[in-house]
Design a protein around this motif. Structure first.
Motif, PDB file in Angstrom:
ATOM      1  N   VAL A   1      66.792  22.695   0.382  1.00 18.20           N
ATOM      2  CA  VAL A   1      65.697  21.732   0.378  1.00 18.20           C
ATOM      3  C   VAL A   1      65.784  20.920  -0.913  1.00 18.20           C
ATOM      4  O   VAL A   1      65.896  21.496  -2.000  1.00 18.20           O
ATOM      5  CB  VAL A   1      64.333  22.441   0.454  1.00 18.20           C
ATOM      6  N   ARG A   2      65.748  19.601  -0.786  1.00 15.15           N
ATOM      7  CA  ARG A   2      65.748  18.729  -1.961  1.00 15.15           C
ATOM      8  C   ARG A   2      64.506  17.840  -1.924  1.00 15.15           C
ATOM      9  O   ARG A   2      64.234  17.189  -0.926  1.00 15.15           O
ATOM     10  CB  ARG A   2      67.009  17.864  -2.014  1.00 15.15           C
ATOM     11  N   LEU A   3      63.786  17.839  -3.017  1.00 20.60           N
ATOM     12  CA  LEU A   3      62.555  17.054  -3.139  1.00 20.60           C
ATOM     13  C   LEU A   3      62.676  16.159  -4.359  1.00 20.60           C
ATOM     14  O   LEU A   3      62.994  16.623  -5.459  1.00 20.60           O
ATOM     15  CB  LEU A   3      61.351  17.993  -3.285  1.00 20.60           C
TER      16      LEU A   3
ATOM     17  N   VAL B   1      56.333  24.310  -2.073  1.00 16.82           N
ATOM     18  CA  VAL B   1      57.226  24.261  -0.910  1.00 16.82           C
ATOM     19  C   VAL B   1      57.070  25.554  -0.121  1.00 16.82           C
ATOM     20  O   VAL B   1      57.014  26.642  -0.699  1.00 16.82           O
ATOM     21  CB  VAL B   1      58.696  24.069  -1.337  1.00 16.82           C
TER      22      VAL B   1
ATOM     23  N   GLN C   1      58.872  12.906   6.576  1.00 14.51           N
ATOM     24  CA  GLN C   1      59.910  13.250   5.609  1.00 14.51           C
ATOM     25  C   GLN C   1      59.824  12.396   4.352  1.00 14.51           C
ATOM     26  O   GLN C   1      60.186  12.841   3.265  1.00 14.51           O
ATOM     27  CB  GLN C   1      61.280  13.093   6.269  1.00 14.51           C
TER      28      GLN C   1
ATOM     29  N   TRP D   1      57.963   9.616  -2.224  1.00 10.81           N
ATOM     30  CA  TRP D   1      58.644  10.906  -2.323  1.00 10.81           C
ATOM     31  C   TRP D   1      59.371  11.201  -1.024  1.00 10.81           C
ATOM     32  O   TRP D   1      58.941  10.786   0.050  1.00 10.81           O
ATOM     33  CB  TRP D   1      57.648  12.016  -2.639  1.00 10.81           C
ATOM     34  N   GLN D   2      60.467  11.931  -1.128  1.00 13.16           N
ATOM     35  CA  GLN D   2      61.290  12.233   0.042  1.00 13.16           C
ATOM     36  C   GLN D   2      61.719  13.686   0.035  1.00 13.16           C
ATOM     37  O   GLN D   2      62.065  14.260  -1.003  1.00 13.16           O
ATOM     38  CB  GLN D   2      62.528  11.334   0.082  1.00 13.16           C
ATOM     39  N   LEU D   3      61.706  14.292   1.234  1.00  6.52           N
ATOM     40  CA  LEU D   3      62.112  15.686   1.443  1.00  6.52           C
ATOM     41  C   LEU D   3      63.352  15.696   2.323  1.00  6.52           C
ATOM     42  O   LEU D   3      63.325  15.189   3.452  1.00  6.52           O
ATOM     43  CB  LEU D   3      60.974  16.458   2.116  1.00  6.52           C
ATOM     44  N   ASP D   4      64.454  16.249   1.816  1.00  6.06           N
ATOM     45  CA  ASP D   4      65.708  16.334   2.567  1.00  6.06           C
ATOM     46  C   ASP D   4      66.100  17.794   2.734  1.00  6.06           C
ATOM     47  O   ASP D   4      65.881  18.620   1.833  1.00  6.06           O
ATOM     48  CB  ASP D   4      66.835  15.588   1.849  1.00  6.06           C
TER      49      ASP D   4
ATOM     50  N   CYS E   1      59.191  18.515   7.393  1.00  6.91           N
ATOM     51  CA  CYS E   1      60.410  18.285   8.163  1.00  6.91           C
ATOM     52  C   CYS E   1      60.637  19.479   9.075  1.00  6.91           C
ATOM     53  O   CYS E   1      60.818  20.606   8.590  1.00  6.91           O
ATOM     54  CB  CYS E   1      61.614  18.087   7.242  1.00  6.91           C
TER      55      CYS E   1
ATOM     56  N   ALA F   1      56.132  20.443   2.027  1.00  4.44           N
ATOM     57  CA  ALA F   1      56.072  20.279   0.581  1.00  4.44           C
ATOM     58  C   ALA F   1      54.835  19.477   0.209  1.00  4.44           C
ATOM     59  O   ALA F   1      54.464  18.529   0.918  1.00  4.44           O
ATOM     60  CB  ALA F   1      57.328  19.592   0.052  1.00  4.44           C
TER      61      ALA F   1
END
Length: 263
Positions: A155-157, A175, A117, A98-101, A132, A83
């Motif tokens: 995917v959650r950003l 993404v 991540q 920022w975080q990518l889960d 990730c 992302a």
């Protein structure tokens, strides 16, 4: 000489047998491009935008929003989610984190093998990149395990470290999901009866409410063959070759190194 010929012939056979397995380790092919990549993201799991592997999705949002996408992954694949968040060039009061889960079809958060991540962008940074790489998707798993399984992944950003003055500032997100086919080294004997959250993974008309739960994850042993048989056979041949080579090195000439005097 016989031992040398045997070792050479066995090495040639191993190379021929391992060639299909090596081919499985190549990156998966990109989609044909029949469907256009989405230009917006969802705001929850239920409204997550659908993307295919190899597509680059884009979205315009406000800082503080939760952005969701979903993609399919099959057994033997190792997905990598990347992302890029393009930040406003001005008006930012400070740094942003920022975080990518990534979540599976049962909405269990999946651990990343490697990749940044979570990253913090400096006040003057124009963008921030996150990645990730998941563990290899397994064909089936024990009910108590949290292994990645075939089906839909989410995917959650979002921004997790943010000043109040920066809420609502416009951002653009990109993404992309790609997978590497791992092949026989990750094969197991069995498979799920259906993927987690069917529909996007198999393009069926089933609703997400029909997705299997942990209690229904049981192996399907109808297909007994897997690439693991090939790797087991290769391991057996290598062990035999090692035994032959060790015997050839240690047996010597068959005569005593010294002959006693008078014999």
């Amino acid at each position: 000489m016989r031992i040398a010929r045997a070792l050479t012939a066995a090495a040639l056979l191993l190379g021929a047998a391992a060639s299909p397995a090596v081919a499985d380790a190549s990156p998966s092919a990109s989609p044909s491009g029949d469907s256009a990549a989405p230009t917006s993201a969802g705001t929850s799991f239920r409204t997550a935008a659908e993307i295919e592997q190899g597509q680059q999705a884009t979205a315009s949002a406000s800082t503080g929003d939760y952005l969701y996408w979903q993609f399919p992954a099959d057994a033997g694949q190792r997905p990598t989610v990347k992302a890029t968040v393009k930040l406003p060039s001005s008006s930012r009061s400070g740094t942003q984190t920022w975080q990518l889960d990534v979540y599976d079809g049962l909405r269990r958060r999946q651990a990343c093998q490697y990749g940044a991540q979570t990253r913090t962008a400096a006040q003057g940074a124009a963008s921030v990149d996150l990645a990730c790489t998941l563990r290899t998707v397994r064909a089936w798993s024990e009910t108590w395990a949290d292994d990645p399984l075939p089906g839909t992944y989410y995917v959650r950003l979002t921004a997790v470290g943010l000043g109040t003055a920066d809420l609502g500032l416009p951002v653009n997100a990109e993404v992309r999901v790609d997978s590497k086919d791992i092949g026989g080294s990750a094969a197991v004997d069995g498979s799920l009866g259906q993927p987690l959250v069917p529909g996007i993974a198999r393009k069926s008309s089933d609703s997400a409410s029909d997705a299997p739960t942990l209690s229904s994850l049981k192996p399907d042993t109808s297909g007994w063959w897997s690439d693991r048989w090939l790797w087991t056979a290769i391991g057996g041949v290598l062990a035999a070759l090692a035994g032959i080579g060790g015997y050839a090195l240690t047996r010597g000439s068959g005569r005593p190194s010294r002959v006693p005097p008078g014999v």
